[in-house]
Design an enzyme around this catalytic site. Structure first.
Site, PDB file in Angstrom:
ATOM      1  CG  PHE A   1      -1.874  -1.060   1.379  1.00 33.25           C
ATOM      2  CD1 PHE A   1      -3.180  -0.918   0.946  1.00 33.25           C
ATOM      3  CD2 PHE A   1      -1.504  -2.267   1.954  1.00 33.25           C
ATOM      4  CE1 PHE A   1      -4.090  -1.945   1.072  1.00 33.25           C
ATOM      5  CE2 PHE A   1      -2.403  -3.307   2.090  1.00 33.25           C
ATOM      6  CZ  PHE A   1      -3.710  -3.141   1.642  1.00 33.25           C
ATOM      7  CG  ASP A   2       1.086   5.859  -1.625  1.00 31.94           C
ATOM      8  OD1 ASP A   2       2.253   6.087  -1.256  1.00 31.94           O
ATOM      9  OD2 ASP A   2       0.246   6.754  -1.829  1.00 31.94           O
ATOM     10  CE  LYS A   3       2.609   8.440   5.361  1.00 30.29           C
ATOM     11  NZ  LYS A   3       1.619   9.527   5.618  1.00 30.29           N
TER      12      LYS A   3
END
Length: 879
Positions: free
Chosen positions: A552-554
């Site tokens: 996941f990107d944050k």
């Protein structure tokens, strides 16, 4: 050799009506450029938010000039556009085997480079104009019974932007070209270069009626139900003949006549398909069934032959129904938008067809009406049910924008509370909406087009089963040939050997195998589309169902993308209200994103009690913070390093310790000093989405073992967010190239990994993942084009639904394969050992019906109940 230079060119201007960024023409363009002296490499550039996709060309300026590179690229793009055309056609649903036969026929046509026909009636063609003109190709297709409406070619994104910019000098893509299209774009508008994806075409003739098609098997006196009615008539005649024979109510000739008529009705469409296959030099399952039925008749086994053809034709018609239902689930999306819209023009209102709406028009939407176009609210307030597009089950509140012209220029970047989509349903309030996209370019239209294209993409298992059939069918024929001569070895009459061979022929025909995978894939893609998830074909669907890790990107993915004031710690002897009032007074005059977080958080904590302070002379201190004056005293708000550089007292120990604690907890901090006094420290954080922790628990229930955050933020911030939402790993301080490396490492260790991001800034990492998943893709051209899977709403809760649906699809595919192959594996030795043809037919056709019904279960798949949002009470006024 000079230092290599880079040049970025907009792909939609080089290839004006390119259907999608993954089209073969992009590869051809890159190969053409890399073959030229002075050009080292060319590749699709990392996507930039709001910008069309670009081609990045690395060239040696000592060998070739910038202008020459531009000229070569333009010429190569124009040559490809002139040479290769594309057609996306729609027709009636057909059987999977008929679709394969049609694909082979189309691929054999003069000038066709690539062709793919799908059971739902979608046909994708790419052709070479040097070998065939579009008109001639359309005439050939028409002669084959394939007719389609012709519509103008549509580009991926609007044209009219500057053609080329050196790296680092990007044009403002959000600003429309006030002077009209560029010469290049104008030229393209005046010439039909034929990247014609007739996604609206439905196989209709000039009068709007569906053209007949020999593969669709829908022609006949009963229309599209002809095959089902023929099958039922065959069944009725079979039953009548059997009853007459069993009860001896008539002579044997009468019952035989019933069986012969059952042959005629049950074998009519099968014979047509078999003839088509033989014309295409393909020996398919239909032919095997006919041979077996003729063999049974030759032995006088009219009952068993009629039973075979009845069940086979019934299976065909139900297969046709399954494919049609999967297709109708997608076509229902296209019919959601209304046909007319109420438009205000020149102070008057008039009702016009939706197709005539222009960008900038203002439409009036009454309560409970469907919105006619993509746009934004300019007057009114209401709640809108966006489930048809985004899958959100809770209506979204909408309100008017402050600046309509600015909103029109930056439509893709508008917050969700202003933006609306065609096909969604208005709630209790009256809205006036400014149209931002024409009907043919609405989010709904693009989703339908992309899903239609996705239907023609084969899954890995489907490719495997087709390769298996190509080897298996000849082996079956060889076995049958050997069994025909069993009477030479075994003491039995030829009729007995012939009967056994025909029984084996029925038992070994892989009908269930042929339909098992495509029926499941199409049902899965259709169900996902209805739930606000766009899955681009069988490959991503299967891969998503077999994942073991998700990255996941944050920012904006796991978090809300907007920092919030989370902590206020005052210095010794300072009142919290004073700290907040000073911070609010200063930051209200700043446009920094963190300033907005301070202002919103301070107002929320102070309520209506605070008094505005007289703030003067706000100055920004680059990379450090801000400076202002309140009364006679200077105020500084910024990073701790700022105060190390200022004159005066150092940061007190208690404030320093508080700052260090907040940083250790992953907060972004700002220290506030008023005059000589330190007031305290403010902590901000991009807070996790409320649903994120539950999403992670659901994903782990689904069998995802590794949930990894990859972020450019510092490691402590990444670990803090990861811990709060329940991720298994967190990796911070990553540059874009580091994210790509991390994805490659995860693929090496976990096998298959998905990357979840916004589809723009995370494009390189998504491209290197097994499956790229874009969030909030509704209204975003780039996200829709770059991702393998697009979550239409900005709702992380759609992810477990997509993974769960793919998991279920993979399970159903495995079940179908086991059933289809298992039945064949049991029936072949059973028929060799004496199982009657009638029993073999029942088991054989029963397995075909079973896999179809099993696949249709996907259309009823439900999202996890724990992630179903509670309907919120709308704040919109009621009439």
């Amino acid at each position: 050799m000079a230092q290599p230079q880079k040049l970025r060119l907009e792909i939609p201007l080089l290839l004006p009506a390119l259907p999608q960024i993954k089209d073969h023409c992009v590869t051809r363009l890159i190969d053409s450029l890399e073959a030229r002296d002075g050009i080292a490499t060319a590749h699709v550039a990392d996507a930039v938010s709001g910008a069309p996709p670009e081609l990045c060309i690395h060239y040696d300026p000592s060998i070739i000039s910038l202008g020459k590179v531009q000229d070569i690229a333009r010429a190569a793009g124009a040559e490809l556009t002139d040479r290769f055309g594309h057609l996306l056609l729609r027709m009636e649903a057909m059987h999977v085997r008929a679709a394969r036969s049609l694909t082979a026929k189309l691929q054999a046509l003069q000038g066709v480079v690539e062709a793919e026909a799908n059971a739902t009636g979608t046909i994708r063609l790419e052709f070479d104009r040097r070998q065939v003109q579009e008109g001639a190709l359309r005439s050939t297709l028409s002669a084959m019974g394939i007719a389609a409406e012709t519509r103008p070619a549509k580009a991926m994104v609007p044209t009219g932007q500057p053609l080329a910019t050196p790296t680092g000098q990007r044009p403002d893509h959000a600003k429309p070209n006030a002077d009209g299209p560029s010469d290049h774009a104008a030229h393209e508008q005046g010439c039909d270069h034929g990247h014609d994806h007739s996604d609206e075409a439905h196989g209709k003739d000039a009068h709007g009626e569906h053209a007949g098609h020999e593969h669709a098997h829908t022609g006949g006196v009963f229309g599209e139900k002809s095959e089902l009615i023929f099958a039922l008539l065959a069944g009725a005649l079979l039953l009548a003949g059997w009853l007459l024979q069993w009860q001896k109510l008539a002579s044997g000739a009468v019952s035989t006549a019933c069986f012969v008529l059952a042959y005629a009705f049950g074998g009519y469409f099968t014979l047509r398909e078999a003839i088509d296959n033989m014309k295409a030099k393909r020996f398919e399952i239909d032919t095997l069934m006919l041979v077996a039925a003729v063999g049974a008749a030759a032995l006088g086994q009219w009952l068993e032959g009629a039973l075979l053809l009845f069940l086979f034709s019934l299976g065909h018609s139900l297969e046709h129904y399954a494919m049609g239902r999967a297709r109708r689930a997608i076509e229902a999306l296209a019919k959601l938008a209304p046909e007319t819209a109420l438009v205000r023009r020149d102070g008057k209102t008039e009702e016009v067809p939706v197709a005539q709406l222009q960008v900038g028009d203002t439409v009036i939407v009454r309560p409970n009406e469907r919105l006619p176009a993509d746009g934004f609210v300019v007057v009114g307030q209401s709640s809108v049910n966006q489930a048809p597009v985004t899958g959100e089950s809770v209506p979204v509140d909408k309100r008017a924008v402050e600046d309509a012209q600015a909103a029109l220029q930056g439509f893709d970047k508008l917050p969700p509370q202003h933006r609306v989509f065609a096909g969604t349903i208005n709630g209790p309030g009256v809205l006036e909406v400014m149209v931002a996209r024409q009907a043919s370019e609405s989010t709904m239209a693009r989703v339908v087009k992309l899903v239609t294209e996705a239907e023609t993409q084969r899954s890995p298992t489907q490719n495997f089963t087709e390769k298996f059939e190509r080897i298996f069918v000849p082996l079956v024929l060889l076995l049958v040939g050997v069994l025909l001569f069993a009477w030479v070895v075994v003491d039995e009459p030829f009729s007995a050997s012939f009967y056994r061979a025909m029984a084996v022929l029925v038992a070994a025909s892989p009908c269930a195998l042929a339909i098992s995978v495509p029926s499941a894939v199409l049902s899965g893609v259709a169900r996902a589309g209805r739930g606000g998830v766009l899955i681009k074909g069988g490959g991503p669907l299967e891969n998503l169902g077999t994942l073991t890790a998700i990255a996941f990107d944050k920012t904006g993915t796991l978090t809300e993308g907007k920092p919030k004031l989370t902590d206020v710690i005052v210095a010794q002897g300072i009142d919290e209200k004073e700290l907040l009032a000073v911070a609010l007074g200063v930051e209200e005059h700043s446009d920094h994103p963190l300033a907005a977080a301070v202002v919103n958080g301070a107002k929320e904590r102070l309520g209506d009690a605070h008094q505005a302070l007289d703030v003067q002379g706000l100055e920004s201190i680059t990379g450090r913070g801000v400076k202002a004056r309140i009364g006679a005293d200077e105020v500084y708000i910024g990073k701790p390093i700022l105060f190390d550089e200022l004159k005066g007292e150092a940061v007190p120990a208690d404030v320093q310790a508080a700052n260090e604690r907040l940083v250790a907890d992953g907060r972004t901090t700002m220290i506030v000093r008023h005059g000589a006094r330190y007031l305290g420290v403010l902590g901000m954080m991009d807070t996790p989405r409320p649903v994120a922790a539950q999403v992670m628990r659901e994903l782990q229930k689904l069998g995802i073992k590794r949930l990894v955050m990859i972020s450019g933020d510092n490691q402590k911030v990444a670990e803090s967010v990861a811990k709060s939402v329940g991720l298994t790993e967190a990796r911070g301080d990553l540059m874009p190239e580091d994210k790509v490396t991390t994805i490659k490492e995860l693929r090496a260790s976990a096998g298959k990994v998905a990357m979840v991001g916004d589809g723009v800034n995370d494009a390189p990492a998504m491209a290197n993942a097994t499956v790229g998943i874009a969030m909030g893709a509704a209204g975003s051209d780039v996200a829709l084009e770059t991702a393998d899977v697009a979550l239409m709403s900005d709702d992380l809760a759609q992810l477990p639904f997509a993974v769960g649906l793919s998991r279920q699809t993979s399970r159903i595919i495995r079940q179908n394969l086991w059933v289809s192959l298992g039945v064949v594996a049991v029936l072949i030795p059973a028929t060799i050992l004496g199982l009657k043809m009638g029993a073999a037919v029942l088991f054989h056709e029963g397995s075909t019906l079973l896999v179809v019904v099993n696949a249709l279960r996907l259309l009823a798949f439900k999202r996890p109940e724990s992630l179903e949002p509670t309907p919120a009470k709308s704040s919109a006024p009621k009439l």
